[in-house]
Scaffold this motif. Sequence first.
Motif, mmCIF file in Angstrom:
data_model
loop_
_atom_site.group_PDB
_atom_site.id
_atom_site.type_symbol
_atom_site.label_atom_id
_atom_site.label_comp_id
_atom_site.label_asym_id
_atom_site.label_seq_id
_atom_site.Cartn_x
_atom_site.Cartn_y
_atom_site.Cartn_z
ATOM 1 N N ILE A 201 -8.302 37.838 52.108
ATOM 2 C CA ILE A 201 -8.009 38.487 52.146
ATOM 3 C C ILE A 201 -7.366 40.074 52.180
ATOM 4 C CG2 ILE A 201 -8.842 37.794 54.791
ATOM 5 C CD1 ILE A 201 -5.483 37.219 54.979
ATOM 6 N N SER A 202 -7.327 41.124 52.122
ATOM 7 C CA SER A 202 -6.396 41.467 51.517
ATOM 8 C C SER A 202 -4.948 41.689 51.055
ATOM 9 C CB SER A 202 -6.574 43.632 51.971
ATOM 10 O OG SER A 202 -7.612 43.370 51.642
ATOM 11 N N SER B 172 -12.087 41.445 49.656
ATOM 12 C CA SER B 172 -10.777 41.724 49.599
ATOM 13 C C SER B 172 -11.155 43.763 50.158
ATOM 14 C CB SER B 172 -9.207 41.331 48.646
ATOM 15 O OG SER B 172 -9.171 40.396 48.917
ATOM 16 N N SER B 173 -11.576 44.372 51.080
ATOM 17 C CA SER B 173 -12.025 45.212 50.902
ATOM 18 C C SER B 173 -10.872 46.169 50.952
ATOM 19 C CB SER B 173 -12.611 45.335 52.251
ATOM 20 O OG SER B 173 -12.155 44.943 53.023
ATOM 21 N N SER B 174 -9.652 46.031 51.310
ATOM 22 C CA SER B 174 -8.236 47.146 50.728
ATOM 23 C C SER B 174 -8.862 48.890 50.433
ATOM 24 C CB SER B 174 -6.868 46.662 51.460
ATOM 25 O OG SER B 174 -6.344 47.944 51.301
ATOM 26 N N PRO B 175 -8.350 49.810 50.404
ATOM 27 C CA PRO B 175 -8.228 51.020 49.828
ATOM 28 C C PRO B 175 -7.294 51.027 48.853
ATOM 29 C CG PRO B 175 -9.517 52.077 51.789
ATOM 30 C CD PRO B 175 -8.412 50.573 52.295
ATOM 31 N N ILE C 99 -17.217 43.457 47.000
ATOM 32 C CA ILE C 99 -17.794 44.137 48.134
ATOM 33 C C ILE C 99 -16.990 45.443 47.835
ATOM 34 C CG2 ILE C 99 -15.165 42.903 49.016
ATOM 35 C CD1 ILE C 99 -16.433 42.980 51.839
ATOM 36 N N THR C 100 -17.407 45.649 49.091
ATOM 37 C CA THR C 100 -17.398 47.553 48.944
ATOM 38 C C THR C 100 -15.707 48.091 49.890
ATOM 39 O OG1 THR C 100 -18.506 47.338 51.474
ATOM 40 C CG2 THR C 100 -19.607 48.564 48.355
ATOM 41 N N ASN D 28 -5.476 50.247 56.823
ATOM 42 C CA ASN D 28 -6.190 51.091 55.967
ATOM 43 C C ASN D 28 -7.616 51.349 56.936
ATOM 44 O OD1 ASN D 28 -5.357 52.423 53.656
ATOM 45 N ND2 ASN D 28 -4.871 49.861 52.738
ATOM 46 N N LEU D 29 -8.567 50.299 57.177
ATOM 47 C CA LEU D 29 -9.760 50.772 57.584
ATOM 48 C C LEU D 29 -9.407 51.089 59.103
ATOM 49 C CD1 LEU D 29 -12.589 49.692 58.059
ATOM 50 C CD2 LEU D 29 -11.722 47.375 58.913
#
Length: 425
Positions: free
Chosen positions: A108-109, A132-135, A154-155, A188-189
């Motif tokens: 996780i981010s 971890s996908s956080s921008p 991951i995107t 963020n999401l």
Amino acid sequence: MIDRSARVWGATALVLGSLTAAGVARAEDCTIPVGLVMELTGPAGEYGQAGAKSVEMAFRDLNQAGGAQGCRIVTDTRDSHSTGTLAVDAAQQLVQVRHVPVIIGGIISSVTIPILTAVTAPAKVVQVSPASSSPTLTALGREGKTNGIFFRTITSDALQGVAAARYALDKGLKKISIIHVNNDFGVNLAQEFSAAYKALGGTIVTTVPYNEKQPSYDAEATAAQSGDPEGLYLVSTPVDGATIARAWIAGGGPQKFLLNDGMNSQDFIASVGPQYLNEAYGTSSGTAPTASTAYFNAGYKAFSGLDPASPAADRSYDAGAIVGLAIAAAPSREPLAIRDAIARVVDPAGAPIGAGPEEFGKALTLLKQGETIRYEGVIGPIRFDRYGDITGPFRLWKITDGVVTTTGEMGTDTVNALKAKIATP
């Protein structure tokens, strides 16, 4: 009487035998440790357990193929307990005491980001996150704060938010509330989704953040129900997410859900009750199926005891494969040499290589000859941009009678076109 020459030969043979045995022992003991900081317990424990097993499977396959320059790659796994401060402590131990050249993790981010900013970036130790996908991670790269050592398989949520917004509207959810975990990932999401959803014509009724590991989320569920939403976008992890979903249902909230990628979880479904989730939809970072996908799906359960569809499982294998192959390709075990070798492993012009011992054997031969390879992973062919990001499709899914089923895919071009349209005034 023993001949003197025989005594000399016997002594020489003993010495040679000892040296040979020592050489064999050294070869057998030749290991290269790679640090794993995974969320084995806590709210994200289901992800970390699957991720750790996947990396171990990738290293097993590579070791069966010959290892890295004759040495076995092994994991030194630490539990972050899904907590950033504990993750930093674990990563510091791995870097400062174990002197690992690479850390794989976190999942996780909110674990990955503090490891990156406090440990791996300052030490210039390679870090690869499978999930971890956080921008924020892209932003850190753009700001020059990662030393180019960070990669992820991951995107970014900057794209997942767009895909989720379009999918929600396509499923008739035009007026929605959001409950999201109050960390970098969730904030963020939720922001990316909200911007896209409103730009595409949807209405956000209310947005409610929550803190992890609470015994009850009745207050959050009640707050999110004000304004009569048609459904709930729940950005969470399986344990807390199940508690929130039960509170939402018990409070009379409509049994229509949009879920983030990590909520594709049998534990979540069983805890909530499948009868309440027949109108639950979700998005996940997708795959472009390859021979590696079939190999992984066929062998992962026998190796790990877990389902190959477990969250983060597929992309964690790819993270392990890329790291292992880069270690084999690097001219030394120095972290920056391994970082630079990653480009040789995912070279678009390189020879195509899949997963498994046979394919890895071919890869090791090519890399030893100075060639490059194009690793085509479980999630598809992988390409990193200058910030360590990948692009790819998004899987669209729903829950039916307790089973997660794929309903379609939103391609990279479609998502990028939507993103551009939303960004245009």
